[in-house]
Write an enzyme that holds these catalytic residues in place. Structure first.
Site, short mmCIF file in Angstrom:
data_model
loop_
_atom_site.label_atom_id
_atom_site.label_comp_id
_atom_site.label_asym_id
_atom_site.label_seq_id
_atom_site.Cartn_x
_atom_site.Cartn_y
_atom_site.Cartn_z
N TYR A 245 5.80 27.54 -7.44
CA TYR A 245 4.73 28.46 -7.06
C TYR A 245 4.64 29.73 -7.91
CZ TYR A 245 4.28 25.15 -3.32
OH TYR A 245 4.11 23.99 -2.62
N ARG A 284 0.12 11.50 -2.33
CA ARG A 284 0.62 11.68 -3.70
C ARG A 284 2.03 11.11 -3.71
NH1 ARG A 284 2.07 17.21 -4.59
NH2 ARG A 284 4.19 16.42 -4.64
N ASP A 286 5.46 10.40 -5.64
CA ASP A 286 6.22 11.04 -6.72
C ASP A 286 7.41 10.18 -7.15
OD1 ASP A 286 4.46 13.06 -6.06
OD2 ASP A 286 5.97 14.42 -5.25
N GLU A 300 9.40 10.44 -3.39
CA GLU A 300 8.85 10.72 -2.06
C GLU A 300 7.34 10.50 -2.04
OE1 GLU A 300 8.41 14.65 -0.70
OE2 GLU A 300 8.03 15.49 -2.67
N GLY A 306 -0.58 19.21 -2.03
CA GLY A 306 -1.26 20.45 -2.40
C GLY A 306 -2.68 20.13 -2.85
P1 ATP Z 1 7.16 18.59 -2.30
O1 ATP Z 1 6.82 20.04 -2.46
O2 ATP Z 1 6.67 17.78 -3.46
O3 ATP Z 1 6.85 18.04 -0.99
P2 ATP Z 1 9.99 18.36 -1.50
O4 ATP Z 1 10.30 19.66 -0.88
O5 ATP Z 1 9.69 17.23 -0.59
O6 ATP Z 1 8.79 18.52 -2.55
P3 ATP Z 1 11.68 16.81 -3.34
O7 ATP Z 1 10.52 16.32 -4.10
O8 ATP Z 1 12.45 15.81 -2.54
O9 ATP Z 1 11.27 18.04 -2.41
O10 ATP Z 1 12.72 17.52 -4.32
C1 ATP Z 1 12.33 18.67 -5.07
C2 ATP Z 1 12.75 18.56 -6.51
O11 ATP Z 1 14.18 18.45 -6.63
C3 ATP Z 1 12.24 17.34 -7.25
O12 ATP Z 1 10.92 17.53 -7.69
C4 ATP Z 1 13.25 17.25 -8.40
O13 ATP Z 1 13.02 18.25 -9.38
C5 ATP Z 1 14.55 17.59 -7.70
N1 ATP Z 1 15.24 16.40 -7.14
C6 ATP Z 1 15.20 16.04 -5.85
N2 ATP Z 1 15.94 14.95 -5.61
C7 ATP Z 1 16.47 14.59 -6.79
C8 ATP Z 1 17.36 13.53 -7.19
N3 ATP Z 1 17.84 12.66 -6.30
N4 ATP Z 1 17.69 13.44 -8.51
C9 ATP Z 1 17.20 14.35 -9.41
N5 ATP Z 1 16.38 15.36 -9.08
C10 ATP Z 1 16.01 15.50 -7.79
MG MG Z 2 7.77 16.37 -0.25
MG MG Z 3 8.49 16.72 -4.13
MG MG Z 4 5.12 18.03 0.44
#
Ligand code: ATP
Ligand code: MG
Ligand code: MG
Ligand code: MG
Length: 339
Positions: A245, A284, A286, A300, A306
């Site tokens: 952000y 989306r 990922d 995920e 967003g």
């Molecule tokens: P979003 O805002 O997309 O909903 P989120 O809070 O659900 O994100 P994740 O996407 O699970 O979080 O993890 C955030 C970030 O952490 C990923 O984009 C990546 O950069 C890193 N990350 C998470 N899990 C792993 C993993 N198992 N191996 C390597 N990097 C990881």
């Molecule tokens: Mg997420």
């Molecule tokens: Mg994420």
């Molecule tokens: Mg999210």
């Protein structure tokens, strides 16, 4: 006849402000000759704000207190043709609001109770996608009570995954509460943080190398389509909240520079995940692409990604020839479609 749309924004999660930004974009993009749009901002306390306070919150980017309880206001959502619950995270993207709208009998944009709830919970998502044969990192679940009463069993689970590993609240977004844990000494702090935000915590093995992060948009109900693949690049250890952000910290590349085979594999896996999770409308999906090993791992599925005009999801469909305004119009059509 113009369709009456109720646009819900804000909400109780840590992604409240992100939602308000998305809502401003959607509000100005829904064509006024087709839609009569009423925004309602939900405060951080979960109360639905009246029109003047909603307007103020949309303009200032933060919600004041006040407003009515959700259940009280839900009845007044009657009379709308559809609701656009542009809410991220718990109490919005997780099936709770979707359950309320289902009970009220009002069509809404996006996944229903099942798809929303399963996709919000990172452990449940992993279980469902594993059974659909989709490749993912190794992981383990821990619940708060175990951490309080048998912390060593949780530490053993972490050790079995190996370091570095990721510790995440199971039901959150925007990287809130996520830690990359490099050494066993740092595990307890990461678990304490994650358990302060959720009863369920996921431990995840890190990918073998720092992964490339690629994302694809899905649009549709039971005959969904996939967008081109996009890539996020940033200069940070991982994609944490600050990097997400802070203006200028990350860049989007559409289409991602990938071979046609890998891009097609990503799109195919994303569509399979969307179906396995019973998603609808949009998502989306990922992935981590580990260039060194050629591994492609699903990270995920975000059922309400967003949605500002510069967010990844709308940009992916813009690259597919669907501009922002056409995209939101399509999402409302999908909400109204018989399934
Ligand atoms: P979003 O805002 O997309 O909903 P989120 O809070 O659900 O994100 P994740 O996407 O699970 O979080 O993890 C955030 C970030 O952490 C990923 O984009 C990546 O950069 C890193 N990350 C998470 N899990 C792993 C993993 N198992 N191996 C390597 N990097 C990881
Ligand atoms: Mg997420
Ligand atoms: Mg994420
Ligand atoms: Mg999210």
């Amino acid at each position: 006849m113009k369709k009456r749309i109720l646009l819900l924004a804000g909400g109780q999660s840590g992604e409240h402000e992100v939602s308000l930004m998305s809502a401003r974009s959607v509000l100005s993009a829904l064509p006024r000759d087709q839609f009569d749009v009423t925004p309602v901002v939900i405060s951080k306390q979960g109360r639905w704000l009246p029109p003047t306070e909603t307007q103020r919150a949309l303009e200032s980017g933060e919600a004041p207190t006040g407003g009515d309880l959700v259940l009280h206001r839900a009845a007044s959502a009657e009379g709308y043709d559809a609701v656009f619950p542009l809410l991220h995270g718990p109490m919005g993207e997780d099936g709770t609001v979707q359950g309320l709208l289902t009970l009220a009998g009002i069509p809404f944009v996006g996944s229903g109770v099942l798809g929303s709830a399963v996709s919000m919970d990172k452990v449940m998502t992993k279980q469902v996608l594993a059974s659909a044969g989709i490749p993912q990192v190794a992981w383990a679940l821990a619940v708060r009570r175990e951490w309080q009463t048998q912390p060593d069993t949780v530490r053993e689970r972490a050790a079995a995954l190996g370091y570095p590993l990721f510790v995440k609240p199971a039901n959150l977004g925007s990287s809130v509460g996520i830690s990359k844990v490099a050494r066993p000494e740092d595990l307890d702090g990461a678990l304490t943080l994650a358990f302060s935000l959720d009863r369920r915590v996921i431990l995840e093995a890190m990918t073998a190398h720092k992964p490339r992060e690629v994302e694809v948009g899905i649009l549709g109900n039971d005959a969904p389509i996939a967008s081109p693949v996009g890539e996020l690049r940033f200069d940070a250890d991982f994609y944490d909240y600050e990097t997400k952000y802070t203006e200028g910290r990350a860049s989007m590349h559409i289409p991602a520079p990938l071979s046609a085979e890998v891009a097609e594999q990503i799109r195919t896996l994303a569509l399979r995940a969307f179906r396995a999770l019973d998603c609808a409308g949009l998502a989306r999906v990922d992935f981590f692409y580990v260039e060194e090993t050629g591994e492609l791992l699903l990270n995920e599925v975000n059922t309400m990604p967003g949605f500002t005009t510069t967010s990844m999801y709308p940009k992916l469909f813009e690259a597919a020839g669907l501009n922002y305004s056409a995209l939101v119009t399509r999402l409302v059509e999908l909400a109204l479609e018989d399934r």
